[in-house]
Design a protein around this motif. Structure first.
Motif, PDB file in Angstrom:
ATOM      1  N   VAL A   5      30.121  69.628   2.539  1.00 18.20           N
ATOM      2  CA  VAL A   5      30.427  69.641   0.904  1.00 18.20           C
ATOM      3  C   VAL A   5      28.730  69.095   0.434  1.00 18.20           C
ATOM      4  O   VAL A   5      28.558  70.080  -0.429  1.00 18.20           O
ATOM      5  CB  VAL A   5      31.337  68.938   0.510  1.00 18.20           C
ATOM      6  CG1 VAL A   5      31.410  68.849  -0.934  1.00 18.20           C
ATOM      7  CG2 VAL A   5      32.702  69.449   0.912  1.00 18.20           C
ATOM      8  N   LEU A   6      28.233  68.050   0.574  1.00 14.39           N
ATOM      9  CA  LEU A   6      27.096  67.683   0.283  1.00 14.39           C
ATOM     10  C   LEU A   6      26.112  68.431   0.332  1.00 14.39           C
ATOM     11  O   LEU A   6      25.074  68.985  -0.482  1.00 14.39           O
ATOM     12  CB  LEU A   6      26.810  66.319   0.628  1.00 14.39           C
ATOM     13  CG  LEU A   6      25.576  65.635   0.048  1.00 14.39           C
ATOM     14  CD1 LEU A   6      25.474  65.426  -1.289  1.00 14.39           C
ATOM     15  CD2 LEU A   6      25.175  64.281   0.995  1.00 14.39           C
ATOM     16  N   GLY A   7      25.896  69.298   1.676  1.00 10.96           N
ATOM     17  CA  GLY A   7      24.819  70.049   1.868  1.00 10.96           C
ATOM     18  C   GLY A   7      24.737  71.172   0.917  1.00 10.96           C
ATOM     19  O   GLY A   7      23.811  71.849   0.486  1.00 10.96           O
ATOM     20  N   GLN A  18      23.811  76.675   9.070  1.00 12.69           N
ATOM     21  CA  GLN A  18      24.868  75.696   9.889  1.00 12.69           C
ATOM     22  C   GLN A  18      26.441  76.128   9.988  1.00 12.69           C
ATOM     23  O   GLN A  18      26.829  76.242  11.241  1.00 12.69           O
ATOM     24  CB  GLN A  18      24.835  74.254   9.345  1.00 12.69           C
ATOM     25  CG  GLN A  18      23.369  73.639   9.645  1.00 12.69           C
ATOM     26  CD  GLN A  18      23.145  71.945   9.221  1.00 12.69           C
ATOM     27  OE1 GLN A  18      24.283  71.588   8.805  1.00 12.69           O
ATOM     28  NE2 GLN A  18      22.188  71.536   9.380  1.00 12.69           N
ATOM     29  N   ILE A  19      26.726  76.463   8.987  1.00  8.40           N
ATOM     30  CA  ILE A  19      28.316  76.824   8.831  1.00  8.40           C
ATOM     31  C   ILE A  19      28.608  77.970   9.479  1.00  8.40           C
ATOM     32  O   ILE A  19      29.444  78.331  10.352  1.00  8.40           O
ATOM     33  CB  ILE A  19      28.642  76.974   7.439  1.00  8.40           C
ATOM     34  CG1 ILE A  19      28.821  75.430   6.597  1.00  8.40           C
ATOM     35  CG2 ILE A  19      30.092  77.647   7.248  1.00  8.40           C
ATOM     36  CD1 ILE A  19      29.028  75.939   5.303  1.00  8.40           C
ATOM     37  N   ARG A  20      27.460  79.120   9.567  1.00 10.35           N
ATOM     38  CA  ARG A  20      27.592  80.500  10.236  1.00 10.35           C
ATOM     39  C   ARG A  20      27.680  79.976  11.807  1.00 10.35           C
ATOM     40  O   ARG A  20      28.332  80.791  12.544  1.00 10.35           O
ATOM     41  CB  ARG A  20      26.165  81.143  10.000  1.00 10.35           C
ATOM     42  CG  ARG A  20      26.413  82.667  10.807  1.00 10.35           C
ATOM     43  CD  ARG A  20      25.005  83.376  10.236  1.00 10.35           C
ATOM     44  NE  ARG A  20      23.869  82.899  10.906  1.00 10.35           N
ATOM     45  CZ  ARG A  20      23.021  83.428  10.592  1.00 10.35           C
ATOM     46  NH1 ARG A  20      22.681  84.074   9.798  1.00 10.35           N
ATOM     47  NH2 ARG A  20      21.678  82.779  11.287  1.00 10.35           N
ATOM     48  N   GLY A  21      26.782  79.134  12.170  1.00  9.35           N
ATOM     49  CA  GLY A  21      27.031  78.863  13.622  1.00  9.35           C
ATOM     50  C   GLY A  21      28.197  78.070  14.227  1.00  9.35           C
ATOM     51  O   GLY A  21      28.391  77.862  15.494  1.00  9.35           O
ATOM     52  N   THR A 112      36.483  79.298   1.543  1.00 11.64           N
ATOM     53  CA  THR A 112      36.543  77.922   1.310  1.00 11.64           C
ATOM     54  C   THR A 112      35.587  77.231   1.049  1.00 11.64           C
ATOM     55  O   THR A 112      35.424  76.522  -0.046  1.00 11.64           O
ATOM     56  CB  THR A 112      37.270  77.274   2.366  1.00 11.64           C
ATOM     57  OG1 THR A 112      38.485  77.969   2.746  1.00 11.64           O
ATOM     58  CG2 THR A 112      37.678  75.684   2.071  1.00 11.64           C
ATOM     59  N   TYR A 113      34.310  77.400   1.490  1.00 13.66           N
ATOM     60  CA  TYR A 113      33.078  76.730   1.078  1.00 13.66           C
ATOM     61  C   TYR A 113      32.401  77.343  -0.278  1.00 13.66           C
ATOM     62  O   TYR A 113      31.965  76.482  -0.795  1.00 13.66           O
ATOM     63  CB  TYR A 113      32.131  76.981   2.314  1.00 13.66           C
ATOM     64  CG  TYR A 113      32.326  76.205   3.479  1.00 13.66           C
ATOM     65  CD1 TYR A 113      32.597  74.746   3.490  1.00 13.66           C
ATOM     66  CD2 TYR A 113      32.459  76.689   4.931  1.00 13.66           C
ATOM     67  CE1 TYR A 113      32.742  74.007   4.625  1.00 13.66           C
ATOM     68  CE2 TYR A 113      32.710  75.903   5.971  1.00 13.66           C
ATOM     69  CZ  TYR A 113      32.893  74.504   5.694  1.00 13.66           C
ATOM     70  OH  TYR A 113      33.363  73.721   7.074  1.00 13.66           O
TER      71      TYR A 113
END
Length: 199
Positions: A5-7, A18-21, A112-113
């Motif tokens: 969330v912060l990122g 990072q989320i993709r990984g 969601t993100y």
């Protein structure tokens, strides 16, 4: 997942990579992120409408009964969860057009993100005020659209021009889902489940 969330607010490009990984199951995603973040506006609205109310032109605050506020909050919570699932399913379906093959869980994670600013912006409902709500809501929607356009090409690993078209399609469907939820709300209120006020 909450650590993303912060990122998303400080360095969205890097965070989307990072989320993709990551690969998460739908159940794990909902339990660790979606259920928690979607509760923020629902709980805030319950507290704000039943405990503080809103004022109009210096009059006494208008409050909902606890039962009515609880019903409205639970219904909005369910609507948010369903909306995220629908948007994730659409992203998953549409990805084939752009030769991307993400799993359904990854597409729901993306939805969601992307909606995270809307969830966080729901904190404003703790103290209902029309103008503050409109300003925070506009800022949350603007940043959500920004995350969509910045994140989709990175998340789907597609060229930026295709990402723009894909993002525009997702945005259009998101607006349709929003209108459908609003129409369903009007129908439900018409069936006698509308808000009940104190006094």
């Amino acid at each position: 997942m909450i650590h993303h969330v912060l990122g998303l607010f400080t360095h969205p490009d890097q965070e989307w990579r990072q989320i993709r990984g990551e690969e998460e199951s739908i159940s794990h995603l909902y339990l660790t992120h979606t259920l928690i973040l979607a509760a923020i506006p629902a709980v805030s609205a319950f507290i704000g409408t039943s405990q503080f109310g809103w004022t109009q032109a210096g009059r006494l605050p208008v409050l909902l009964t606890v039962e009515s506020a609880l019903t409205m909050s639970v219904m909005s919570y369910i609507a948010m969860l369903v909306g995220i699932a629908i948007m994730g399913a659409f992203v998953h379906w549409m990805a084939r057009t752009y030769d991307a093959t993400p799993s359904l869980a990854r597409c729901i994670a993306f939805a969601t993100y992307t909606a995270t600013p809307l969830f966080i912006g729901g904190l404003v409902a703790l103290y209902p005020h029309v103008w503050i709500g409109m300003l925070v809501g506009a800022a949350a929607v603007t940043y959500t659209v920004f995350l969509l356009y910045v994140g989709l090409p990175t998340f789907m690993n597609i060229p930026a021009d295709e990402g723009f078209l894909f993002s525009s399609s997702v945005l259009a469907v998101g607006l349709v889902v929003l209108v459908a939820i609003m129409a369903a709300t009007v129908i439900i209120w018409g069936l006698g489940m509308g808000p009940m006020y104190i006094g």
